[in-house]
Design a protein around this motif. Structure first.
Motif, PDB file in Angstrom:
ATOM      1  N   GLU A 237       0.744  -1.057  -0.033  1.00 60.01           N
ATOM      2  CA  GLU A 237      -0.058   0.043  -0.059  1.00 60.01           C
ATOM      3  C   GLU A 237       0.848   1.033  -0.138  1.00 60.01           C
ATOM      4  N   LYS A 238       2.062   1.323   0.779  1.00 61.28           N
ATOM      5  CA  LYS A 238       2.753   2.558   0.842  1.00 61.28           C
ATOM      6  C   LYS A 238       3.589   2.787  -0.651  1.00 61.28           C
ATOM      7  N   LYS A 239       3.769   1.372  -1.180  1.00 65.70           N
ATOM      8  CA  LYS A 239       4.523   1.614  -2.694  1.00 65.70           C
ATOM      9  C   LYS A 239       3.428   2.235  -3.739  1.00 65.70           C
ATOM     10  N   GLN A 240       1.967   1.963  -3.637  1.00 68.41           N
ATOM     11  CA  GLN A 240       1.114   2.364  -4.449  1.00 68.41           C
ATOM     12  C   GLN A 240       0.868   3.787  -4.028  1.00 68.41           C
ATOM     13  N   ILE A 241       0.919   4.138  -2.727  1.00 68.97           N
ATOM     14  CA  ILE A 241       0.672   5.571  -2.603  1.00 68.97           C
ATOM     15  C   ILE A 241       1.915   6.624  -2.887  1.00 68.97           C
ATOM     16  N   ALA A 242       3.203   5.958  -2.731  1.00 66.26           N
ATOM     17  CA  ALA A 242       4.383   6.711  -3.280  1.00 66.26           C
ATOM     18  C   ALA A 242       4.216   6.938  -4.582  1.00 66.26           C
ATOM     19  N   ASP A 243       4.053   6.008  -5.353  1.00 64.46           N
ATOM     20  CA  ASP A 243       4.022   5.715  -6.802  1.00 64.46           C
ATOM     21  C   ASP A 243       3.056   7.112  -7.453  1.00 64.46           C
ATOM     22  N   ARG A 244       1.939   6.843  -6.405  1.00 67.76           N
ATOM     23  CA  ARG A 244       0.863   8.013  -7.231  1.00 67.76           C
ATOM     24  C   ARG A 244       1.394   9.508  -6.736  1.00 67.76           C
ATOM     25  N   ILE A 245       2.284   9.828  -5.780  1.00 67.12           N
ATOM     26  CA  ILE A 245       2.757  10.955  -5.760  1.00 67.12           C
ATOM     27  C   ILE A 245       4.084  11.023  -6.684  1.00 67.12           C
ATOM     28  N   ARG A 246       4.763  10.290  -7.061  1.00 68.02           N
ATOM     29  CA  ARG A 246       5.983  10.417  -7.803  1.00 68.02           C
ATOM     30  C   ARG A 246       5.339  10.728  -9.159  1.00 68.02           C
ATOM     31  N   LYS A 247       4.275  10.285  -9.579  1.00 71.13           N
ATOM     32  CA  LYS A 247       3.542  10.630 -11.015  1.00 71.13           C
ATOM     33  C   LYS A 247       3.257  12.133 -11.048  1.00 71.13           C
ATOM     34  N   GLN A 248       3.019  12.854  -9.741  1.00 68.47           N
ATOM     35  CA  GLN A 248       2.793  14.033  -9.637  1.00 68.47           C
ATOM     36  C   GLN A 248       3.760  15.085  -9.652  1.00 68.47           C
ATOM     37  N   TYR A 249       5.177  14.380  -9.911  1.00 70.51           N
ATOM     38  CA  TYR A 249       6.306  15.159  -9.651  1.00 70.51           C
ATOM     39  C   TYR A 249       7.415  14.572 -10.622  1.00 70.51           C
ATOM     40  N   THR A 250       7.074  14.843 -12.153  1.00 76.45           N
ATOM     41  CA  THR A 250       7.920  14.147 -13.093  1.00 76.45           C
ATOM     42  C   THR A 250       8.575  15.407 -14.007  1.00 76.45           C
TER      43      THR A 250
ATOM     44  N   SER B 114      12.711  20.077  -7.000  1.00 68.48           N
ATOM     45  CA  SER B 114      11.657  19.429  -6.176  1.00 68.48           C
ATOM     46  C   SER B 114      11.214  18.141  -6.597  1.00 68.48           C
ATOM     47  N   SER B 115      11.066  17.941  -7.878  1.00 70.63           N
ATOM     48  CA  SER B 115      10.646  16.698  -8.588  1.00 70.63           C
ATOM     49  C   SER B 115      11.752  15.768  -8.523  1.00 70.63           C
ATOM     50  N   LYS B 116      13.041  16.026  -8.573  1.00 68.47           N
ATOM     51  CA  LYS B 116      13.915  15.365  -8.489  1.00 68.47           C
ATOM     52  C   LYS B 116      14.289  14.788  -7.251  1.00 68.47           C
ATOM     53  N   ARG B 117      14.035  15.339  -6.090  1.00 66.96           N
ATOM     54  CA  ARG B 117      14.042  14.977  -4.996  1.00 66.96           C
ATOM     55  C   ARG B 117      13.004  14.000  -4.552  1.00 66.96           C
ATOM     56  N   VAL B 118      11.720  14.347  -4.865  1.00 68.73           N
ATOM     57  CA  VAL B 118      10.762  13.385  -4.722  1.00 68.73           C
ATOM     58  C   VAL B 118      10.933  12.044  -5.522  1.00 68.73           C
ATOM     59  N   GLN B 119      11.577  12.040  -6.298  1.00 77.29           N
ATOM     60  CA  GLN B 119      11.785  10.708  -7.179  1.00 77.29           C
ATOM     61  C   GLN B 119      12.883   9.907  -6.617  1.00 77.29           C
ATOM     62  N   ALA B 120      13.750  10.820  -6.101  1.00 75.72           N
ATOM     63  CA  ALA B 120      14.777  10.004  -5.029  1.00 75.72           C
ATOM     64  C   ALA B 120      14.427   9.519  -3.632  1.00 75.72           C
ATOM     65  N   MET B 121      13.203   9.919  -3.297  1.00 72.18           N
ATOM     66  CA  MET B 121      12.678   9.409  -2.096  1.00 72.18           C
ATOM     67  C   MET B 121      12.405   7.925  -2.161  1.00 72.18           C
ATOM     68  N   GLY B 122      12.296   7.093  -1.129  1.00 71.12           N
ATOM     69  CA  GLY B 122      11.692   5.795  -0.829  1.00 71.12           C
ATOM     70  C   GLY B 122      10.385   5.835  -0.541  1.00 71.12           C
ATOM     71  N   ASP B 123       9.852   4.678  -0.588  1.00 64.64           N
ATOM     72  CA  ASP B 123       8.155   4.738  -0.257  1.00 64.64           C
ATOM     73  C   ASP B 123       7.966   5.298   1.301  1.00 64.64           C
ATOM     74  N   ASP B 124       8.944   4.534   2.014  1.00 63.32           N
ATOM     75  CA  ASP B 124       8.827   5.129   3.399  1.00 63.32           C
ATOM     76  C   ASP B 124       8.873   6.632   3.823  1.00 63.32           C
TER      77      ASP B 124
ATOM     78  N   ASN C 209       6.019   9.003   5.194  1.00 64.76           N
ATOM     79  CA  ASN C 209       6.359   9.819   6.372  1.00 64.76           C
ATOM     80  C   ASN C 209       6.029  11.271   6.008  1.00 64.76           C
ATOM     81  N   LEU C 210       6.356  11.752   5.024  1.00 64.42           N
ATOM     82  CA  LEU C 210       6.204  13.148   4.788  1.00 64.42           C
ATOM     83  C   LEU C 210       4.567  13.352   4.458  1.00 64.42           C
ATOM     84  N   LEU C 211       3.910  12.549   4.023  1.00 72.24           N
ATOM     85  CA  LEU C 211       2.633  12.629   4.012  1.00 72.24           C
ATOM     86  C   LEU C 211       1.999  12.963   5.301  1.00 72.24           C
ATOM     87  N   LYS C 212       2.378  12.163   6.174  1.00 69.82           N
ATOM     88  CA  LYS C 212       1.970  11.846   7.652  1.00 69.82           C
ATOM     89  C   LYS C 212       2.369  13.304   8.294  1.00 69.82           C
TER      90      LYS C 212
END
Length: 364
Positions: free
Chosen positions: A60-73, A78-88, A92-95
């Motif tokens: 579920e975390k991977k699915q959530i993280a992938d949706r966020i990454r699609k918004q930062y392409t 900022s987009s580069k930093r998001v793409q480099a972040m792991g699922d956790d 955690n940033l969303l929390k």
């Protein structure tokens, strides 16, 4: 030690509630601020969303993280930093974002010598309007009573068609804030002080005076960043005087003294204040007596229907600031919108200090 503050629900049928909290936290750990943030966080569903993120499985975390990454392409940092972040990391940033404050603090009064260094603040959901929370008429009236006048019958700059004012539930609290004596302490604010005829509440009357800390009563540079944003970004929720001064376009508002609201409306530019009275249809200049003082105005009618033998007093009081007596005058005109007679008396006061923003026209 504890202090009292209030919760003003947006729904008028719900009573204004007395709240109690500890003074122990002081300014750095203020209980009212903490409680308000928690209230709006819970009411907005933030706690439920944060709980779901906390309990999310690895897939579920991977699915959530992938949706966020699609918004930062994009190719930006900022987009580069998001793409480099792991699922956790993304979850955690969303929390953290969910737990961030969604509470807007608005100054009803800032501390001044005239009000005893008393600050009164309103706490509300910063997205209440866009979240379609109900219009809060009591909180809006409280803003008006403290000198923060709203142009009537206008709509949002976002063209959402909604009336100007406060939306959603709000908390209101009071504190003594004296930097000179290094004092910051919560003091009581009770439901009785924010109910009834607010224009006759003593603390609201003081707030509307020059130097009283409310609306344009204090120095604009002394207002908190929150209130500055409130004024600059949402002109429809500004004190009407501030709008008039910045745009040069008169913004009509009801007079602060409640008993005068049915008597006249007033507006201002940098150089002039204009008061408009609805008068009997047959009123002529000979029926009008206008007495201009350096800081006073008295207007009355005689010899017209309803006051053939007695004088009909329209207003008599102290003006917000000094006027140029020689430059002040009145005119009469037919105005279809002046209900019910269609006849209007316009009294023009030339400001002695051009560019000075008035918080009210007359204090009677």
């Amino acid at each position: 030690m504890s202090f009292q503050h209030v919760l003003i629900p947006a729904i008028e049928s719900e009573p204004i509630a007395r709240q109690e909290a500890s003074k122990a936290g002081g300014l750095t750990n203020d209980a009212l601020s903490k409680n308000a943030k928690a209230y709006f966080f819970e009411k907005s569903g933030g706690s439920k969303r944060a709980e779901l993120l906390e309990k999310a499985s690895a897939p579920e975390k991977k699915q959530i993280a992938d949706r966020i990454r699609k918004q930062y392409t994009g190719a930006d940092e900022s987009s580069k930093r998001v793409q480099a972040m792991g699922d956790d990391e993304i979850v955690n940033l969303l929390k953290m974002q969910e737990q961030a404050s969604n509470c807007e603090i608005t100054c009803l009064t800032i501390p001044t010598p005239l009000n005893g260094q008393t600050a009164v603040s309103m706490y509300g959901d910063d997205q209440a309007r866009t979240k379609n929370h109900p219009y809060n008429p009591r909180a809006t009236k409280l803003m008006l009573a403290c000198g923060h006048a709203f142009p009537p019958n206008s709509t949002s700059g976002d063209s959402d068609g909604k009336p100007n004012g406060i939306y959603g539930d709000v908390f209101v609290g009071r504190a003594i804030d004296d930097e000179g004596k290094d004092i910051w302490e919560r003091v009581d604010l009770t439901p009785a002080e924010v109910e009834g005829d607010l224009y006759k509440q003593q603390w609201c009357k003081i707030a509307r005076r020059k130097g009283g800390g409310g609306g344009q009563g204090g120095s604009a540079s002394s207002l908190s960043k929150t209130l500055q944003n409130f004024q600059n970004q949402q002109q429809q929720m500004c004190p009407s005087a501030a709008v008039a001064a910045s745009s040069g376009t008169p913004a009509i508002a009801a007079d602060p003294a409640n008993e005068n609201q049915a008597k006249y409306t007033w507006s201002q530019t940098d150089d002039e204040v204009e008061l408009k009275f609805v008068v009997p249809k047959e009123t002529r200049a000979k029926n009008v007596t206008a007495q201009f003082g350096c800081k006073s105005l008295r207007v009355s009618l005689s010899g017209v229907d309803g006051c053939e033998t007695n004088e009909l007093l329209l207003c008599d009081g102290v003006t917000w600031d000094q006027i140029d007596v020689d430059g002040s005058t009145f005119t009469l005109q037919d105005e279809p919108g002046a209900k019910p007679t269609g006849r209007e008396l316009c009294v023009s006061l030339e400001k002695a200090s051009g560019g000075q923003t008035w918080n009210y026209a007359i204090e009677e």
